[in-house]
Design an enzyme around this catalytic site. Sequence first.
Site, PDB file in Angstrom:
ATOM      1  N   GLU A 131      40.924 -15.172 -57.383  1.00 10.95           N
ATOM      2  CA  GLU A 131      41.639 -16.082 -56.146  1.00 10.95           C
ATOM      3  C   GLU A 131      42.373 -16.958 -56.741  1.00 10.95           C
ATOM      4  OE1 GLU A 131      39.113 -16.910 -52.641  1.00 10.95           O
ATOM      5  OE2 GLU A 131      40.023 -18.779 -52.678  1.00 10.95           O
TER       6      GLU A 131
ATOM      7  N   ARG B  35      36.378 -15.899 -57.417  1.00 12.29           N
ATOM      8  CA  ARG B  35      37.047 -17.308 -56.928  1.00 12.29           C
ATOM      9  C   ARG B  35      38.143 -17.413 -58.020  1.00 12.29           C
ATOM     10  NH1 ARG B  35      34.262 -16.285 -53.351  1.00 12.29           N
ATOM     11  NH2 ARG B  35      33.279 -17.562 -51.998  1.00 12.29           N
TER      12      ARG B  35
ATOM     13  N   SER C 108      49.151 -17.456 -74.553  1.00  9.27           N
ATOM     14  CA  SER C 108      48.468 -16.413 -75.147  1.00  9.27           C
ATOM     15  C   SER C 108      46.999 -16.238 -74.587  1.00  9.27           C
ATOM     16  CB  SER C 108      48.363 -16.419 -76.537  1.00  9.27           C
ATOM     17  OG  SER C 108      47.722 -15.555 -77.397  1.00  9.27           O
TER      18      SER C 108
END
Lengths: 149, 149, 149, 149, 149, 149, 149, 149, 149, 149
Positions: free
Chosen positions: A93, A90, A116
Amino acid sequence: MITDRQQVTAMIMSAKVSKQIKWSQAAEVIGESKEWSTAACLGQMAMTKIQAEAVGALFDLSEEAVAWLQIAPYKGSLPTAVPTDPLIYRWYELVNVYGTTLKELIHEEFGDGIMSAIDFEMDLTREPDPKGDRVKVVMSGKFLPYKTY
Amino acid sequence: MITDRQQVTAMIMSAKVSKQIKWSQAAEVIGESKEWSTAACLGQMAMTKIQAEAVGALFDLSEEAVAWLQIAPYKGSLPTAVPTDPLIYRWYELVNVYGTTLKELIHEEFGDGIMSAIDFEMDLTREPDPKGDRVKVVMSGKFLPYKTY
Amino acid sequence: MITDRQQVTAMIMSAKVSKQIKWSQAAEVIGESKEWSTAACLGQMAMTKIQAEAVGALFDLSEEAVAWLQIAPYKGSLPTAVPTDPLIYRWYELVNVYGTTLKELIHEEFGDGIMSAIDFEMDLTREPDPKGDRVKVVMSGKFLPYKTY
Amino acid sequence: MITDRQQVTAMIMSAKVSKQIKWSQAAEVIGESKEWSTAACLGQMAMTKIQAEAVGALFDLSEEAVAWLQIAPYKGSLPTAVPTDPLIYRWYELVNVYGTTLKELIHEEFGDGIMSAIDFEMDLTREPDPKGDRVKVVMSGKFLPYKTY
Amino acid sequence: MITDRQQVTAMIMSAKVSKQIKWSQAAEVIGESKEWSTAACLGQMAMTKIQAEAVGALFDLSEEAVAWLQIAPYKGSLPTAVPTDPLIYRWYELVNVYGTTLKELIHEEFGDGIMSAIDFEMDLTREPDPKGDRVKVVMSGKFLPYKTY
Amino acid sequence: MITDRQQVTAMIMSAKVSKQIKWSQAAEVIGESKEWSTAACLGQMAMTKIQAEAVGALFDLSEEAVAWLQIAPYKGSLPTAVPTDPLIYRWYELVNVYGTTLKELIHEEFGDGIMSAIDFEMDLTREPDPKGDRVKVVMSGKFLPYKTY
Amino acid sequence: MITDRQQVTAMIMSAKVSKQIKWSQAAEVIGESKEWSTAACLGQMAMTKIQAEAVGALFDLSEEAVAWLQIAPYKGSLPTAVPTDPLIYRWYELVNVYGTTLKELIHEEFGDGIMSAIDFEMDLTREPDPKGDRVKVVMSGKFLPYKTY
Amino acid sequence: MITDRQQVTAMIMSAKVSKQIKWSQAAEVIGESKEWSTAACLGQMAMTKIQAEAVGALFDLSEEAVAWLQIAPYKGSLPTAVPTDPLIYRWYELVNVYGTTLKELIHEEFGDGIMSAIDFEMDLTREPDPKGDRVKVVMSGKFLPYKTY
Amino acid sequence: MITDRQQVTAMIMSAKVSKQIKWSQAAEVIGESKEWSTAACLGQMAMTKIQAEAVGALFDLSEEAVAWLQIAPYKGSLPTAVPTDPLIYRWYELVNVYGTTLKELIHEEFGDGIMSAIDFEMDLTREPDPKGDRVKVVMSGKFLPYKTY
Amino acid sequence: MITDRQQVTAMIMSAKVSKQIKWSQAAEVIGESKEWSTAACLGQMAMTKIQAEAVGALFDLSEEAVAWLQIAPYKGSLPTAVPTDPLIYRWYELVNVYGTTLKELIHEEFGDGIMSAIDFEMDLTREPDPKGDRVKVVMSGKFLPYKTY
């Protein structure tokens, strides 16, 4: 003979399951947040001598393993470029779906550069919600502008 | 003839650069957050008719393009599985370095399950800091426990 | 209609070959080093308005192209993860052969952290040598220590 | 029974961590720069008999391991084509972002050919800087022009 | 507008088929071996101005295309990392089956280093044989020893 | 229990390094060229009983290992599709840069078909040269025309 | 301007569908088997001048396309290394499931070597069967023993 | 403790080489064709109890191994998606070169559907030929039409 | 020392084959459906203490293994991104062939969103059929609409 | 000139969005289920002449496009081996998480063999549920046992 940090991570995981240790306990003996501490135990961060010894005591590690905890590890915690585990996927994704969005909004606000991943911190908490509790993650990374020269 | 949503994204990007439109302007006409709105303009979300028409007006899109904005798109905004762009790569790196940490901490707090990437929201802001401003991202996703049956 | 920065890079390359423009000329009008300027022309850096207009004049670009030069581009200049071009491959080979060496020596000197690829500069010169001239490249990147929290 | 050089690299790493040996010490007994010496210890270069024996004494290696140090190794120090470790990735990123720039500038200066990764040397030093110390790397490789025939 | 060398290669191939030009004719006008000349026409080598103009005349190319022939090209002539064409695959197979053999024998004869693919030449001829003619390929590359420093 | 040929190759490599055996010695006891013999020892060719026994005596192999040397092995000597070792990579690079050239010239001379990698032989020698000795490789493979039917 | 054989294959497919031409008709005008003829039309074999002209007449191709049909093509008819089309995948699956079986049985019968895919022919027919007709494919390839030298 | 079928395949291969058993012998005790029997021994098919016991006796396997032979195995006999072994590669090449041909001819004869790789059989024989013996493989698979619903 | 869940899965598989245990027996002691129970035994689900102990008794597992069964595992049961096993491949093929169909129909019925793979259940049964019994699989997953914000 | 089926799919998608046609309307004119009909429109199934003409009328396709709809297409509807779209990925995830479960349960019930993806049907419906409606998918595929021979 220990030859890489992953072997130490395996020892920690094995002890964690057998002894039912919680990451929050590890964080306590390390003296950093639970996020940094867990990452460190999972082989992604280098510990100080004091931290490593505390972790060694908690997970019952050998002196050799404690020495390895203080070495900057070869980082990367996933076995495949695209993770198969649904929870971790997830997150991949989100990068895939929102990647260009993050890029556009950071550039709109800050100009060309990056956020960063080194001067970075993260805080994960439970957000109670009547429709089902939520996972709340706050991330903060220093903006680094591209240098011209 | 428009045959996929990426063509509409390309039109929006082209107009955005020529006309110097900001994502915050798009968010305003759409009436949602800048995060959701940008993702929607970049082809990751389906808009309502009203939203699509407002976007069409802002970016000067054809009626056909406006129709496509209302269709649930084939999502995924990156050209390669591992992104090459440094800004987006840092996010991939966070998943790689902190992936197992996120997994462990969410499981420790919630048990087996995932953080939703669908019932999800995100807020990106500038965090002023004397050592250099920071990008702050707050993410919130519903926890979904694995169902037994 | 220009829909991404690569189209502008292609226009620049086309003009460069036809008009026999040198990168050092581009650097001169841009007012930065030849390294940064070339990277910017090749679609890896965002230019200021003044720089973009100078580049537009040099390479005879449309106003739309000049607008695109000022946008932070989706970076990554290689068509494949492992480059096929022998000159560029040698650099990939150096990362492959010396990667762990760079890691060990930077950690030995600085502790855990990275060398920035953003707050970074590079200087490429010819080093005369009776046994055959050499390519000398000096790179300098800020060391960024991993933050604990 | 040792069957490849990686096993010797693992032995060296294990001894290095246990005995807290520094690469600069290894370089001293080898009698070459710290860059070449580290690469050689990490399985990327072949040592002479004298060098191998000195390394064997330092890291307490078996005679068989010392024999392997003198063999030209199968080179390549990274487990994946695109490195996951953030420090090494930054170098890969430089190749990705600046690859075409390096190509263009070397060709502009030297014509068609490559910079050798074999007749090559590298020097890594700390560059003090009030805004944060920098990693400075000087690389020098012989230019090899493409032969016509 | 020509934006990369592959477009010129496509023009050459198209003219070659239509006009039934042989590579040996191209080699003649170029004034180099048929091996180097074919590689140059196929986008792998940079030509001199005289060579490029001769090739332009032979294949009826535009002035712009002739300019591109003089640019050091992005090399690599195959569409996939493992070639699908049976003739070319056999060469890949030779590298796969005999790769470690070549490595061992070159190291046994020369020590650690490589055979140059840049200071290199190749000669391909028909070897008459009563059991079926053979393809004979003679390759010669300079040995480059690894430099110590 | 030996379960594949790679285990035998590992035994041979281990003995070779410990006992400082040269491939030319192996070729002598096998009674074939050094090229075929090395490939056979490295697990790419099947030996006759007499050859296998001679190799077994030279490298001090078990009877079981000698039996495996006589089995047609699963061929392919490289750990990755694109080799990381610089010496072997140069050969891959030659296929990549000259692949289409080899294809064109063989077709121009012989018509459609391939050069056999089975009915094939190779001879590798040192070519003295005042500018630096060269590796000379002569390859010869039967031309096999595509059959029509 | 035709620049590769795939463009000719596309023309043939387009004409085939529009004009409802059958491969058996193509085979008839080509004068070879339906298997070879189909492969040739699909860009995998080089035709003679007479064959190419017959195919050009049948599919109504330009003179330029007819010229391309006579060139040895870059072979390989599949868009991905592992085919996605179920019919073609079943053949890939057979190689995957039966690959080592084919290897073992050919070696048991013939010794080390391969079955040629060049001196090869194939015949595909319908095999009536009360339980459902079957596809019968007879393949025949010359055995090529590995040469020793 | 045996934990997957590949371990049993390894035991069979080890015994086969040591005891010089032929696949035809295995087929005899199994009571099926040499093709099916070899595939079953190589871990691609499930055996009946009687077959497994006969194989166990022939190859001297443990009771546990015999139990595993009766389990439907995780199929796929090749270590890489594109096989490196030349014999097996030739089959992959046939799928690559003739894949679209097989598709077209099966569809021309049967309509949309596939040739089954499950209700499938194969017979491999030596075809004597004065120009060199040939490998003849007859394959037969049930045609399965796509169902409409 | 057990260091990951896959080792426990291997122990379960080994015991299952030796002791001829059926998945339906496992489901009975676990007290959930055979689908969930099998997935849990194969390392894809976390069990409660009571479930884990029952499974431990059935498969004769150590206390350490029983502890691991209660940990949320790193999920993903396949060794390659595209499965090679024919039974599992058919499911991958369904996703490949019907993937866009599932997407279109779910969007047509429900709007933009997904079918949950977490709040999900599955029931697999034999469907008797005179033309050959069928595998019937009923899947049910909660629809999750994309949230706007 | 239409040269492959994907072009027809693109035309259908374009018309569907412009004219706001529903898949259920397409199913009606085709006379098959909405699942089969959608797959057919998306380029995964071959239509009869009557079906193709009805689809042509509905989506206003050219005669040439209608001819292509009757051809067995090169199947596979996804642009990458691992789908990036979240809805389709969930299905891939199910195969990944439950793949070995499906394999075990089908083998336990039916023995060695597969569930057909050709003699297959699927039905997708909305399952009302007070906790949120569910997507219910019923799949049915003929069991095909492995043939012995």
